[in-house]
Design a protein around this motif. Structure first.
Motif, PDB file in Angstrom:
ATOM      1  N   VAL A 392      77.234 -13.956   9.266  1.00  0.00           N
ATOM      2  CA  VAL A 392      77.059 -12.510   9.154  1.00  0.00           C
ATOM      3  C   VAL A 392      78.067 -11.955   8.155  1.00  0.00           C
ATOM      4  O   VAL A 392      79.240 -12.342   8.150  1.00  0.00           O
ATOM      5  N   THR A 393      77.595 -11.036   7.323  1.00  0.00           N
ATOM      6  CA  THR A 393      78.460 -10.287   6.409  1.00  0.00           C
ATOM      7  C   THR A 393      78.268  -8.813   6.678  1.00  0.00           C
ATOM      8  O   THR A 393      77.134  -8.320   6.731  1.00  0.00           O
ATOM      9  N   VAL A 394      79.363  -8.108   6.879  1.00  0.00           N
ATOM     10  CA  VAL A 394      79.324  -6.659   7.088  1.00  0.00           C
ATOM     11  C   VAL A 394      79.680  -5.982   5.768  1.00  0.00           C
ATOM     12  O   VAL A 394      80.747  -6.217   5.193  1.00  0.00           O
ATOM     13  N   PHE A 395      78.753  -5.168   5.285  1.00  0.00           N
ATOM     14  CA  PHE A 395      78.943  -4.438   4.034  1.00  0.00           C
ATOM     15  C   PHE A 395      79.253  -2.988   4.344  1.00  0.00           C
ATOM     16  O   PHE A 395      78.657  -2.380   5.245  1.00  0.00           O
ATOM     17  N   GLY A 396      80.192  -2.433   3.587  1.00  0.00           N
ATOM     18  CA  GLY A 396      80.539  -1.026   3.723  1.00  0.00           C
ATOM     19  C   GLY A 396      80.392  -0.310   2.398  1.00  0.00           C
ATOM     20  O   GLY A 396      80.843  -0.804   1.361  1.00  0.00           O
ATOM     21  N   CYS A 397      79.734   0.834   2.418  1.00  0.00           N
ATOM     22  CA  CYS A 397      79.569   1.661   1.225  1.00  0.00           C
ATOM     23  C   CYS A 397      80.299   2.982   1.456  1.00  0.00           C
ATOM     24  O   CYS A 397      80.003   3.699   2.419  1.00  0.00           O
ATOM     25  N   LEU A 398      81.242   3.271   0.602  1.00  0.00           N
ATOM     26  CA  LEU A 398      81.971   4.533   0.654  1.00  0.00           C
ATOM     27  C   LEU A 398      81.474   5.414  -0.483  1.00  0.00           C
ATOM     28  O   LEU A 398      81.662   5.090  -1.660  1.00  0.00           O
ATOM     29  N   ASN A 399      80.821   6.520  -0.120  1.00  0.00           N
ATOM     30  CA  ASN A 399      80.232   7.429  -1.103  1.00  0.00           C
ATOM     31  C   ASN A 399      80.721   8.832  -0.861  1.00  0.00           C
ATOM     32  O   ASN A 399      81.023   9.221   0.274  1.00  0.00           O
ATOM     33  N   HIS A 400      80.751   9.583  -1.928  1.00  0.00           N
ATOM     34  CA  HIS A 400      81.233  10.958  -1.873  1.00  0.00           C
ATOM     35  C   HIS A 400      80.068  11.919  -1.694  1.00  0.00           C
ATOM     36  O   HIS A 400      79.098  11.869  -2.450  1.00  0.00           O
ATOM     37  N   GLU A 401      80.118  12.731  -0.647  1.00  0.00           N
ATOM     38  CA  GLU A 401      79.240  13.876  -0.407  1.00  0.00           C
ATOM     39  C   GLU A 401      77.854  13.522   0.098  1.00  0.00           C
ATOM     40  O   GLU A 401      77.077  14.426   0.415  1.00  0.00           O
ATOM     41  N   VAL A 402      77.495  12.262   0.202  1.00  0.00           N
ATOM     42  CA  VAL A 402      76.217  11.890   0.806  1.00  0.00           C
ATOM     43  C   VAL A 402      76.296  10.421   1.217  1.00  0.00           C
ATOM     44  O   VAL A 402      76.824   9.590   0.472  1.00  0.00           O
ATOM     45  N   PRO A 403      75.836  10.076   2.425  1.00  0.00           N
ATOM     46  CA  PRO A 403      75.862   8.658   2.826  1.00  0.00           C
ATOM     47  C   PRO A 403      74.745   7.888   2.145  1.00  0.00           C
ATOM     48  O   PRO A 403      73.655   8.413   1.900  1.00  0.00           O
ATOM     49  N   LEU A 404      75.024   6.634   1.854  1.00  0.00           N
ATOM     50  CA  LEU A 404      74.048   5.767   1.193  1.00  0.00           C
ATOM     51  C   LEU A 404      73.763   4.594   2.101  1.00  0.00           C
ATOM     52  O   LEU A 404      74.646   3.791   2.406  1.00  0.00           O
ATOM     53  N   THR A 405      72.535   4.509   2.577  1.00  0.00           N
ATOM     54  CA  THR A 405      72.093   3.390   3.407  1.00  0.00           C
ATOM     55  C   THR A 405      70.825   2.835   2.779  1.00  0.00           C
ATOM     56  O   THR A 405      69.720   3.298   3.036  1.00  0.00           O
ATOM     57  N   SER A 406      71.002   1.879   1.913  1.00  0.00           N
ATOM     58  CA  SER A 406      69.878   1.325   1.173  1.00  0.00           C
ATOM     59  C   SER A 406      69.026   0.446   2.065  1.00  0.00           C
ATOM     60  O   SER A 406      69.523  -0.279   2.926  1.00  0.00           O
ATOM     61  N   GLY A 407      67.735   0.517   1.879  1.00  0.00           N
ATOM     62  CA  GLY A 407      66.827  -0.343   2.640  1.00  0.00           C
ATOM     63  C   GLY A 407      66.551  -1.659   1.955  1.00  0.00           C
ATOM     64  O   GLY A 407      65.843  -2.501   2.490  1.00  0.00           O
ATOM     65  N   ASP A 408      67.105  -1.857   0.760  1.00  0.00           N
ATOM     66  CA  ASP A 408      66.892  -3.105   0.037  1.00  0.00           C
ATOM     67  C   ASP A 408      67.932  -4.118   0.498  1.00  0.00           C
ATOM     68  O   ASP A 408      69.122  -3.971   0.225  1.00  0.00           O
ATOM     69  N   ASN A 409      67.498  -5.143   1.203  1.00  0.00           N
ATOM     70  CA  ASN A 409      68.431  -6.126   1.738  1.00  0.00           C
ATOM     71  C   ASN A 409      68.743  -7.236   0.748  1.00  0.00           C
ATOM     72  O   ASN A 409      69.719  -7.957   0.915  1.00  0.00           O
ATOM     73  N   GLU A 456      68.989 -18.602   2.588  1.00  0.00           N
ATOM     74  CA  GLU A 456      68.701 -19.170   1.271  1.00  0.00           C
ATOM     75  C   GLU A 456      67.882 -18.233   0.409  1.00  0.00           C
ATOM     76  O   GLU A 456      67.795 -18.405  -0.807  1.00  0.00           O
ATOM     77  N   HIS A 457      67.282 -17.217   1.019  1.00  0.00           N
ATOM     78  CA  HIS A 457      66.491 -16.239   0.276  1.00  0.00           C
ATOM     79  C   HIS A 457      67.274 -14.949   0.036  1.00  0.00           C
ATOM     80  O   HIS A 457      66.697 -13.942  -0.374  1.00  0.00           O
ATOM     81  N   GLY A 458      68.559 -14.969   0.299  1.00  0.00           N
ATOM     82  CA  GLY A 458      69.372 -13.768   0.140  1.00  0.00           C
ATOM     83  C   GLY A 458      69.780 -13.212   1.492  1.00  0.00           C
ATOM     84  O   GLY A 458      69.757 -13.911   2.510  1.00  0.00           O
ATOM     85  N   PHE A 459      70.133 -11.960   1.511  1.00  0.00           N
ATOM     86  CA  PHE A 459      70.552 -11.312   2.743  1.00  0.00           C
ATOM     87  C   PHE A 459      69.341 -10.744   3.467  1.00  0.00           C
ATOM     88  O   PHE A 459      68.472 -10.112   2.854  1.00  0.00           O
ATOM     89  N   GLU A 460      69.323 -10.951   4.774  1.00  0.00           N
ATOM     90  CA  GLU A 460      68.251 -10.446   5.618  1.00  0.00           C
ATOM     91  C   GLU A 460      68.854  -9.839   6.866  1.00  0.00           C
ATOM     92  O   GLU A 460      69.990 -10.169   7.250  1.00  0.00           O
ATOM     93  N   PRO A 461      68.103  -8.936   7.519  1.00  0.00           N
ATOM     94  CA  PRO A 461      68.634  -8.347   8.750  1.00  0.00           C
ATOM     95  C   PRO A 461      68.899  -9.407   9.813  1.00  0.00           C
ATOM     96  O   PRO A 461      68.127 -10.355   9.976  1.00  0.00           O
ATOM     97  N   CYS A 462      69.998  -9.234  10.519  1.00  0.00           N
ATOM     98  CA  CYS A 462      70.345 -10.171  11.588  1.00  0.00           C
ATOM     99  C   CYS A 462      69.553  -9.847  12.854  1.00  0.00           C
ATOM    100  O   CYS A 462      68.999  -8.754  13.012  1.00  0.00           O
ATOM    101  N   THR A 463      69.519 -10.802  13.729  1.00  0.00           N
ATOM    102  CA  THR A 463      68.822 -10.632  15.009  1.00  0.00           C
ATOM    103  C   THR A 463      69.796 -10.927  16.145  1.00  0.00           C
ATOM    104  O   THR A 463      70.404 -11.997  16.210  1.00  0.00           O
ATOM    105  N   ASN A 464      69.927  -9.943  17.018  1.00  0.00           N
ATOM    106  CA  ASN A 464      70.703 -10.104  18.257  1.00  0.00           C
ATOM    107  C   ASN A 464      72.173 -10.440  17.998  1.00  0.00           C
ATOM    108  O   ASN A 464      72.795 -11.153  18.782  1.00  0.00           O
ATOM    109  N   VAL A 465      72.719  -9.969  16.892  1.00  0.00           N
ATOM    110  CA  VAL A 465      74.137 -10.160  16.612  1.00  0.00           C
ATOM    111  C   VAL A 465      74.735  -8.802  16.264  1.00  0.00           C
ATOM    112  O   VAL A 465      74.351  -8.186  15.269  1.00  0.00           O
TER     113      VAL A 465
END
Length: 565
Positions: A392-409, A456-465
Motif C-alpha cells: 500500500v502507498t498513501v498519497f497526499g496532495c496539498l493544494n491551495h483553495e480547493v481540494p484535489l481528489t483525482s479519480g485517475d488511479n 503490475e498494471h500500476g496503482f489500483e484501489p485497495c480492498t479491505n486495507v
C-alpha cells in the motif's frame, strides 16, 4: 467594457538598500491590491546619496526587485542549496540599471493582477569583500522607493447562478464583463452564451478567469466555432469570484445581443445543480458585500434587473455530467504558541485512518498577513503494521483553495490544467515524508490522502486495507530553526512581521545548510585562538604600568585585555 474606472495611488517611504547576504538583509515592501483591478503599475524610484547630497560620484550598482502575490518572494540570488523537502514558490524578478548619474526609475506593469497582498523585495548585489576604513569618506547610500498606481472597475455586473442575464452589445462596445461568486463545495462551473444574434452569426469570445478579470491567455472559447457556446471549469477555487468576459470579434459591425447563464454544480450532490434562488446568502457562504450596484445579498431580495435586460430563472438540468463527488472536509484546530509558532491539531488525531474506498480530506487555514511570513511544515508517517502485509502507498496532495481528489488511479499527480499542488507519498519502504513551504500563501490549504495498492498494471484501489498515518502540520518561523550554524531572526517592515535565517561561519542558504563556503573546524578554532591569544600581548604593558605605579593605565590595559574579544 462600459464602466466607471477608479484610480488609487499608494506609496512607501524610501529605504536604504543593503548588499545581499541573506533574506534578513533585504528590504521588504507590502502592498494591497483591491478587487476588480484591471491594471497595476509599480513606479520604482532609486537614487543615490552621499553625505546628505546627491551621490553623483557613487558607483553604479544594479538593484534587483522581486514581486510576488500572497506572500514574500523566496529568493536565492547566491544560488545556494535549499534544505531537503523544501518547496520553492516562484516570483517575478526585475533588475534595474542606472540611466542618470544619481537617479533611475523603472516601471513594472501587471494587467488584471490577483487581488490581495503583494510583496516587493529589493537588494543590492553581494559585497565584493573589500576592506575599507570607515570614516575616511562619506558612505554611498542607495535609496529605493516603490509607488503603486491601480485602476479598478466599479459596478461590475453580477451573474446569479441559474438566472439568465440578457445583454445587448452596442457597436461602439467591444466587451462585457461579469462576475459570479463560487461558494465552497462547488465542483463545476458552467458558463453558457444563449440566443446570440449578430451580423456574422455569434461573433463572440467567451473568457473565464478566477479572482481577476480575464487575460488574453485565460480559458477561452470561440462561440462562432462551438454550438452551444459552453465553457466548463472543473474544480474551481472555492470562496472566490470568477470573472466572465464576453468579447466581440474585431471588425464586427452592428449590435450583438445574447444571453449569459452560469450553472454551479454542488459536488456533495453531483447530479444536482445549485438552485437558482436560496433562502439566505449564508446558504452559499456568499459575502453580503455582493459587489453589485445595489450591494444586495443573494437572499435579501430577488436578483436586480439589468438596465438593458431581464433576469429570470431557468430550469435546473438533472442530467449533469458525471463528476467525482467531494468528500467531507475535516477541520483542524489552531493552537498559537508564539509568533509564527502555530500547531494545527486534527480532531480525534493525530493518527488518521485512510480507508480504501474514499480519500481523507483536511483543511489548514492560514490567516491573512499574519501567517505568510513563516514556514508551513507538513509531516506524514505511515504505521507499517496497519498495512497487513499489503503493498500500500498513501498519497497526499496539498493544494491551495480547493481540494484535489483525482479519480485517475494510474497516474498519481496533484496538478491539473488550472491547479498545481504538492505531492507526498509514504509506503512500507519509505514510511516518512516531509514538506516545507517557506512564506506560504494565506487562505485554505487542503490535504487529500488516499491509499492505493501497487500492481503490475500500476496503482489500483485497495480492498479491505485501511492505512493509518500520523499527520503533523505546523507553522514555524524558520526551517529547522536555522540549525546550529544560524540564527532565526524576527524582522518587521512597517506592520508586517516575517522571519529569516542569518547564517554564520561561512554557511549559507535558507536553513543555513549550504556548506559550499563554510569554514572548517580547524579554521574556526584557529581564528578563536588568535583572537584570544592576541590579548596576551597586553600582559607586558600591564606589568610595566604596575611596576611604574601607573595604576590607572594598568587598569585600562586590563579592561581592554578582557573585553576586546
Amino acid at each position: 467594457a462600459d464602466g466607471l474606472f477608479v484610480t488609487d495611488y499608494f506609496t512607501r517611504t524610501p529605504r536604504k538598500l543593503s548588499p545581499f547576504r541573506s533574506f534578513a538583509s533585504i528590504e521588504l515592501f507590502h502592498f494591497h491590491i483591491p478587487e476588480d483591478t484591471v491594471i497595476a503599475v509599480w513606479n520604482l524610484i532609486i537614487f543615490k546619496e552621499q553625505g546628505g547630497t546627491f551621490g553623483d560620484q557613487c558607483p553604479d550598482r544594479s538593484i534587483t526587485v522581486y514581486f510576488r502575490s500572497g506572500a514574500p518572494s523566496v529568493i536565492n540570488p547566491l544560488h545556494t542549496h535549499f534544505p531537503r523537502d523544501t518547496a520553492v514558490p516562484g516570483s517575478f524578478a526585475l533588475t534595474l540599471t542606472w540611466t542618470l548619474p544619481n537617479r533611475t526609475t523603472g516601471v513594472f506593469n501587471v494587467t488584471s493582477p490577483l487581488p490581495g497582498d503583494w510583496f516587493l523585495a529589493a537588494h543590492l548585489p553581494k559585497d565584493e569583500g573589500k576592506i575599507s576604513v570607515k570614516g575616511l569618506y562619506e558612505e554611498c547610500q542607495y535609496l529605493f522607493q516603490p509607488q503603486l498606481i491601480v485602476q479598478r472597475l466599479v459596478n461590475i455586473a453580477v451573474l446569479y447562478p441559474g438566472y439568465v442575464t440578457e445583454q445587448s452589445m452596442a457597436p461602439h462596445n467591444r466587451s462585457c464583463l461579469y462576475k459570479v461568486f463560487v461558494p465552497s463545495y462547488t465542483s463545476r462551473v458552467l458558463v453558457e452564451v444563449l440566443r446570440c444574434h449578430g451580423a456574422e452569426g455569434c461573433p463572440l469570445w467567451l473568457r473565464v478567469r478566477a479572482k481577476a478579470p480575464p487575460l488574453h491567455n485565460s480559458t477561452a472559447l470561440d462561440c462562432r466555432e462551438h454550438s452551444p457556446c459552453q465553457l466548463a471549469l472543473d474544480l474551481p477555487f472555492w470562496q472566490h469570484w470568477y470573472y466572465v468576459l464576453v468579447e466581440k470579434h474585431p471588425g464586427v459591425p452592428g449590435t450583438v445581443s445574447f444571453q449569459v447563464v452560469v450553472q454551479l454544480t454542488d459536488c456533495s450532490r453531483p447530479s444536482l445543480a445549485r438552485p437558482p434562488f436560496l433562502p439566505s446568502s449564508a446558504s452559499m457562504n456568499m459575502p453580503h458585500s455582493f459587489g453589485s450596484a445595489g450591494g444586495l445579498g443573494l437572499g435579501d431580495s430577488p436578483p436586480p434587473t439589468s438596465p438593458n435586460g431581464t433576469k429570470h430563472p431557468i430550469p435546473i438540468p438533472t442530467n449533469s455530467p458525471s463528476i467525482e463527488r467531494c468528500w467531507p472536509v475535516r477541520p483542524t484546530l489552531r493552537n498559537e504558541l508564539d509568533t509564527f509558532s502555530v500547531h494545527f491539531y486534527i480532531f480525534f488525531g493525530p493518527n488518521v485512518s485512510v480507508p480504501p474506498d474514499r480519500p481523507a480530506v483536511f483543511v489548514i487555514n492560514l490567516l491573512p498577513v499574519l501567517d505568510s511570513g513563516g514556514v508551513l511544515n507538513l509531516e506524514l508517517r505511515l504505521n507499517v503494521s496497519s498495512l497487513c502485509g499489503e503493498n500500500v502507498t498513501v498519497f497526499g496532495c496539498l493544494n491551495h483553495e480547493v481540494p484535489l481528489t483525482s479519480g485517475d488511479n494510474a497516474s498519481v499527480t496533484c496538478e491539473t490544467e488550472s491547479l498545481s499542488g504538492f505531492l507526498l507519498s509514504v509506503n512500507a519502504t519509505a514510511s516518512l515524508s516531509r514538506l516545507r513551504i517557506p512564506y506560504p500563501q494565506t487562505g485554505s490549504w487542503y490535504l487529500s490522502l488516499r491509499s492505493l495498492c501497487a500492481t503490475e498494471h500500476g496503482f489500483e484501489p485497495c480492498t479491505n486495507v485501511t492505512a493509518e498515518v500520523y499527520l503533523r502540520a505546523y507553522l514555524s518561523p524558520c526551517i529547522n530553526d536555522c540549525g546550529i550554524y544560524g540564527q532565526c531572526k524576527l524582522l518587521r517592515t512597517n506592520n508586517y512581521l516575517y522571519a529569516a535565517c542569518e547564517c554564520k561561519a561561512g554557511w549559507n542558504g535558507w536553513g543555513c545548510t549550504d556548506n559550499a563556503e563554510a569554514f572548517s573546524y580547524g579554521f574556526q578554532l584557529l581564528s578563536t585562538l588568535l583572537l584570544c591569544l592576541s590579548n596576551v600581548m597586553f600582559v607586558p604593558p600591564v606589568a610595566i604600568a604596575v611596576r611604574s605605579h601607573y595604576l590607572l593605565e594598568a587598569a585600562v590595559y586590563i579592561f581592554t585585555m578582557f573585553f576586546s574579544t
